[in-house]
Design an enzyme around this catalytic site. Structure first.
Site, PDB file in Angstrom:
ATOM      1  N   ILE A 105      47.655  36.139  40.108  1.00 33.50           N
ATOM      2  CA  ILE A 105      47.812  37.576  40.289  1.00 33.50           C
ATOM      3  C   ILE A 105      46.472  38.176  40.720  1.00 33.50           C
ATOM      4  CG2 ILE A 105      47.410  37.984  37.813  1.00 33.50           C
ATOM      5  CD1 ILE A 105      49.392  40.350  37.995  1.00 33.50           C
ATOM      6  N   CYS A 106      46.548  39.230  41.519  1.00 39.06           N
ATOM      7  CA  CYS A 106      45.371  40.008  41.915  1.00 39.06           C
ATOM      8  C   CYS A 106      44.378  39.125  42.689  1.00 39.06           C
ATOM      9  CB  CYS A 106      44.754  40.650  40.684  1.00 39.06           C
ATOM     10  SG  CYS A 106      43.438  41.840  41.028  1.00 39.06           S
ATOM     11  N   GLY A 107      43.111  39.177  42.330  1.00 35.68           N
ATOM     12  CA  GLY A 107      42.079  38.458  43.066  1.00 35.68           C
ATOM     13  C   GLY A 107      42.254  36.962  43.102  1.00 35.68           C
TER      14      GLY A 107
END
Length: 207
Positions: A105-107
């Site tokens: 998730i995300c970065g």
């Protein structure tokens, strides 16, 4: 017979780990019979973005795909600031090659993109141009969705991706992939925690 590896999820932890992104995932895995073990680059404590101190259960060089049901990677400043977290992306490659799922998730999605793991897999992230900035070759496989699961090719582990604003959808995909809830309860779980639909609580309680 169910082995311990079938009921163990590994959560990668590192400095500026984004606390909120996996709270739903790990809490409800733990409530449904899974053991969640934290993995750091070393066993030295790390500090999350929220200022919490975490002592990893094991170091990355101790992690083996065969001992795990899932590797979870969250966002952190380090994904876009040099190669300090690249070893976790390489570990994700080992998991996928071994047929063990990975959820990012995300970065962490950018880390996987730089590792080449999104070039041939359906995926999502915060926005398409965030991943495009990595120079990866998977832009045509990007999907504008809250969270995406790519089932993987024959013999390959499934891959879940999500953007930073979708921790509930991220958890939903994890639960679906691992079979934590049946379809009816999974829908109810998502409606309860994403939409605050109080009627879904009765479904989760089996009423």
């Amino acid at each position: 017979m169910t082995s311990s590896s079938d009921r163990t999820a590994h959560l990668a932890v590192y400095d500026t780990f984004a606390d909120w992104e996996t709270g739903h995932t790990t809490a409800h895995l733990a409530q449904n019979g899974y053991t969640v073990r934290t993995v750091g680059l070393t066993r030295e404590p790390v500090t999350t973005m929220g200022g919490l101190r975490i002592q990893p259960d094991l170091a990355l060089d101790e992690l083996r795909p065969q001992d795990s049901a899932l590797l979870i990677l969250t966002g952190a400043n380090g994904w876009d600031a040099g190669d300090a977290l690249a070893p976790f992306a390489r570990a994700a490659r080992g998991f996928l090659d071994a047929g063990v799922p990975v959820a990012a998730i995300c970065g962490a999605t950018a880390g996987l993109a730089r590792e080449g793991l999104l070039d041939d897999r359906t995926h999502t992230s915060a926005v398409s141009f965030y991943l495009a900035a990595t120079g990866y070759a998977g832009g045509s496989r990007y999907v504008d969705a809250d969270a995406v699961t790519d089932g993987g090719a024959a013999g390959g582990g499934g891959l879940i991706t999500a953007g930073p604003t979708e921790p509930v959808a991220f958890a939903r995909e994890v639960f679906a992939l691992l079979g934590v809830y049946d379809a009816k309860k999974l829908d109810a779980w998502y409606r309860l925690f994403h939409d605050s639909d109080a009627s879904a609580y009765e479904v989760l309680q089996g009423e």
